[in-house]
Each structure stands twice: as structure tokens, then as C-alpha cells.
Motif scaffolding. Structure first.
Motif, PDB file in Angstrom:
ATOM      1  N   ARG A  10       0.847  -1.192   0.000  1.00  0.00           N
ATOM      2  CA  ARG A  10       0.000   0.000   0.000  1.00  0.00           C
ATOM      3  C   ARG A  10       0.882   1.240   0.000  1.00  0.00           C
ATOM      4  O   ARG A  10       1.896   1.292   0.696  1.00  0.00           O
ATOM      5  N   GLU A  11       0.483   2.258  -0.749  1.00  0.00           N
ATOM      6  CA  GLU A  11       1.285   3.469  -0.838  1.00  0.00           C
ATOM      7  C   GLU A  11       0.423   4.713  -0.657  1.00  0.00           C
ATOM      8  O   GLU A  11      -0.779   4.727  -0.962  1.00  0.00           O
ATOM      9  N   PHE A  12       1.063   5.751  -0.190  1.00  0.00           N
ATOM     10  CA  PHE A  12       0.417   7.043   0.003  1.00  0.00           C
ATOM     11  C   PHE A  12       0.126   7.682  -1.355  1.00  0.00           C
ATOM     12  O   PHE A  12       0.958   7.622  -2.265  1.00  0.00           O
ATOM     13  N   VAL A  13      -1.022   8.321  -1.455  1.00  0.00           N
ATOM     14  CA  VAL A  13      -1.389   9.034  -2.683  1.00  0.00           C
ATOM     15  C   VAL A  13      -1.506  10.534  -2.406  1.00  0.00           C
ATOM     16  O   VAL A  13      -0.869  11.354  -3.072  1.00  0.00           O
ATOM     17  N   SER A  14      -2.323  10.886  -1.429  1.00  0.00           N
ATOM     18  CA  SER A  14      -2.584  12.295  -1.164  1.00  0.00           C
ATOM     19  C   SER A  14      -3.216  12.450   0.206  1.00  0.00           C
ATOM     20  O   SER A  14      -3.801  11.501   0.736  1.00  0.00           O
ATOM     21  N   ALA A  15      -3.108  13.657   0.773  1.00  0.00           N
ATOM     22  CA  ALA A  15      -3.741  13.935   2.059  1.00  0.00           C
ATOM     23  C   ALA A  15      -4.087  15.408   2.140  1.00  0.00           C
ATOM     24  O   ALA A  15      -3.549  16.232   1.387  1.00  0.00           O
ATOM     25  N   ILE A  16      -4.982  15.716   3.052  1.00  0.00           N
ATOM     26  CA  ILE A  16      -5.426  17.099   3.221  1.00  0.00           C
ATOM     27  C   ILE A  16      -5.609  17.378   4.706  1.00  0.00           C
ATOM     28  O   ILE A  16      -6.070  16.518   5.464  1.00  0.00           O
ATOM     29  N   SER A  17      -5.230  18.581   5.108  1.00  0.00           N
ATOM     30  CA  SER A  17      -5.357  18.959   6.514  1.00  0.00           C
ATOM     31  C   SER A  17      -6.824  19.193   6.871  1.00  0.00           C
ATOM     32  O   SER A  17      -7.693  19.254   6.006  1.00  0.00           O
ATOM     33  N   SER A  18      -7.080  19.356   8.147  1.00  0.00           N
ATOM     34  CA  SER A  18      -8.459  19.475   8.617  1.00  0.00           C
ATOM     35  C   SER A  18      -9.195  20.663   8.005  1.00  0.00           C
ATOM     36  O   SER A  18     -10.378  20.577   7.691  1.00  0.00           O
ATOM     37  N   SER A  19      -8.492  21.773   7.827  1.00  0.00           N
ATOM     38  CA  SER A  19      -9.126  22.974   7.264  1.00  0.00           C
ATOM     39  C   SER A  19      -9.104  22.988   5.752  1.00  0.00           C
ATOM     40  O   SER A  19      -9.788  23.790   5.123  1.00  0.00           O
ATOM     41  N   GLY A  20      -8.297  22.127   5.170  1.00  0.00           N
ATOM     42  CA  GLY A  20      -8.127  22.114   3.718  1.00  0.00           C
ATOM     43  C   GLY A  20      -7.022  23.036   3.240  1.00  0.00           C
ATOM     44  O   GLY A  20      -6.774  23.117   2.036  1.00  0.00           O
ATOM     45  N   SER A  21      -6.363  23.723   4.151  1.00  0.00           N
ATOM     46  CA  SER A  21      -5.348  24.704   3.762  1.00  0.00           C
ATOM     47  C   SER A  21      -4.045  24.058   3.309  1.00  0.00           C
ATOM     48  O   SER A  21      -3.259  24.680   2.596  1.00  0.00           O
ATOM     49  N   SER A  22      -3.811  22.830   3.727  1.00  0.00           N
ATOM     50  CA  SER A  22      -2.584  22.122   3.341  1.00  0.00           C
ATOM     51  C   SER A  22      -2.930  20.817   2.637  1.00  0.00           C
ATOM     52  O   SER A  22      -3.776  20.059   3.118  1.00  0.00           O
ATOM     53  N   THR A  23      -2.257  20.602   1.504  1.00  0.00           N
ATOM     54  CA  THR A  23      -2.457  19.366   0.759  1.00  0.00           C
ATOM     55  C   THR A  23      -1.109  18.721   0.488  1.00  0.00           C
ATOM     56  O   THR A  23      -0.075  19.397   0.416  1.00  0.00           O
ATOM     57  N   TYR A  24      -1.135  17.416   0.317  1.00  0.00           N
ATOM     58  CA  TYR A  24       0.084  16.635   0.151  1.00  0.00           C
ATOM     59  C   TYR A  24      -0.148  15.616  -0.954  1.00  0.00           C
ATOM     60  O   TYR A  24      -1.229  15.041  -1.052  1.00  0.00           O
ATOM     61  N   TYR A  25       0.888  15.407  -1.768  1.00  0.00           N
ATOM     62  CA  TYR A  25       0.757  14.476  -2.890  1.00  0.00           C
ATOM     63  C   TYR A  25       2.009  13.628  -3.054  1.00  0.00           C
ATOM     64  O   TYR A  25       3.123  14.102  -2.838  1.00  0.00           O
ATOM     65  N   ALA A  26       1.807  12.402  -3.472  1.00  0.00           N
ATOM     66  CA  ALA A  26       2.928  11.582  -3.904  1.00  0.00           C
ATOM     67  C   ALA A  26       3.442  12.137  -5.226  1.00  0.00           C
ATOM     68  O   ALA A  26       2.670  12.675  -6.027  1.00  0.00           O
ATOM     69  N   TYR A  33      -3.165  17.791  10.988  1.00  0.00           N
ATOM     70  CA  TYR A  33      -2.243  17.829   9.859  1.00  0.00           C
ATOM     71  C   TYR A  33      -1.686  16.447   9.550  1.00  0.00           C
ATOM     72  O   TYR A  33      -1.411  15.659  10.448  1.00  0.00           O
ATOM     73  N   TYR A  34      -1.498  16.176   8.275  1.00  0.00           N
ATOM     74  CA  TYR A  34      -0.944  14.894   7.857  1.00  0.00           C
ATOM     75  C   TYR A  34       0.560  14.872   8.105  1.00  0.00           C
ATOM     76  O   TYR A  34       1.252  15.859   7.875  1.00  0.00           O
ATOM     77  N   SER A  35       1.050  13.719   8.540  1.00  0.00           N
ATOM     78  CA  SER A  35       2.486  13.500   8.667  1.00  0.00           C
ATOM     79  C   SER A  35       2.795  12.080   8.235  1.00  0.00           C
ATOM     80  O   SER A  35       2.135  11.133   8.672  1.00  0.00           O
ATOM     81  N   SER A  36       3.805  11.948   7.379  1.00  0.00           N
ATOM     82  CA  SER A  36       4.175  10.623   6.886  1.00  0.00           C
ATOM     83  C   SER A  36       4.755   9.752   7.999  1.00  0.00           C
ATOM     84  O   SER A  36       4.849   8.530   7.839  1.00  0.00           O
ATOM     85  N   SER A  37       5.126  10.356   9.102  1.00  0.00           N
ATOM     86  CA  SER A  37       5.694   9.581  10.208  1.00  0.00           C
ATOM     87  C   SER A  37       4.620   9.011  11.132  1.00  0.00           C
ATOM     88  O   SER A  37       4.922   8.221  12.026  1.00  0.00           O
ATOM     89  N   ARG A  38       3.389   9.416  10.909  1.00  0.00           N
ATOM     90  CA  ARG A  38       2.298   8.922  11.740  1.00  0.00           C
ATOM     91  C   ARG A  38       1.503   7.873  10.993  1.00  0.00           C
ATOM     92  O   ARG A  38       1.415   7.876   9.771  1.00  0.00           O
TER      93      ARG A  38
END
Length: 122
Positions: A44-60, A102-107
């Protein structure tokens, strides 16, 4: 917190799909939500994530510029718009939530939903 992913299907290469993740519970507006995928025979791999408010997004790196994550806190839903799909995007897609804003790859994500199949034909 319960999550339900939907919107998967079969699409030709170059096409688009929009996945939805409905999240139950009062915590939704305070938690980060992400999308992960697992292809046959792969981890399984990470694709994307979004913070609670939507202000921060993360992508592979593999999906940057093609996928867009968003959320509607009024509807307790997170979306993943997938454009310019490639056969290598074929996988079961899962949405998951953490218990922090907030998303963290370490969690590790605390909550997982059942996946939705995405198949991209060449």
C-alpha cells in the motif's frame, strides 16, 4: 470515525474519475484525511492527504499535477479528482483519517475505510 470510499470504476488511459470519502462522526472538521492505494502484488502506498481545514495538501510525486484532493467540511466528505489516468494508477484506493489536524508521513492513520477499485485500461 467511519469512512466509506466510493467512485471507483473502469476508465481508459487519459480519462478521469472522482473518488469520494464520506466520513462519519463529529471529529471530521478537526482531522486530516488521506488517500492510499494498493495495486496487486504491491504494498500500500500514500497518494494524497489534506489537513483538517483544507489549507494544506500533500501528494505523492507519482500523482502531482494529475490528482487534486479537496474536502467539504459541511458535508463530511473528501474528494480525490484524478485526471490523466495511467494504467499504473490501477489499484484499490482507500481513504483514511488521522486523529490530528495535519498529515504526517511519520504517523500511522488511525481510521481506515473499505477501498474502491480503480482500473485504468491502456
Amino acid at each position: 470515525v467511519q469512512l466509506q470510499a466510493s467512485g471507483g470504476g473502469l476508465v481508459q488511459a487519459g480519462g478521469s474519475l472522482r473518488l469520494s470519502c464520506a466520513v462519519s462522526g463529529r471529529l471530521f472538521s478537526r482531522i486530516a484525511v488521506g488517500w492510499f492505494r494498493q495495486a496487486p502484488g504491491k504494498e500500500r502506498e500514500f497518494v494524497s492527504a489534506i489537513s483538517s481545514s483544507g489549507s494544506s495538501t500533500y501528494y505523492a510525486d507519482s500523482v502531482k499535477g494529475r490528482f487534486t484532493i479537496s474536502r467539504d467540511n459541511a458535508k463530511n466528505t473528501v474528494f480525490l479528482q484524478m485526471n490523466s489516468l495511467k494504467p499504473e494508477d490501477t489499484a484499490v484506493y482507500y481513504c483514511a483519517a488521522d486523529s490530528v489536524p495535519y498529515y504526517s508521513s511519520s504517523r500511522r492513520m488511525d481510521y481506515w475505510g473499505k477501498g474502491t477499485q480503480v482500473t485504468v485500461s491502456s
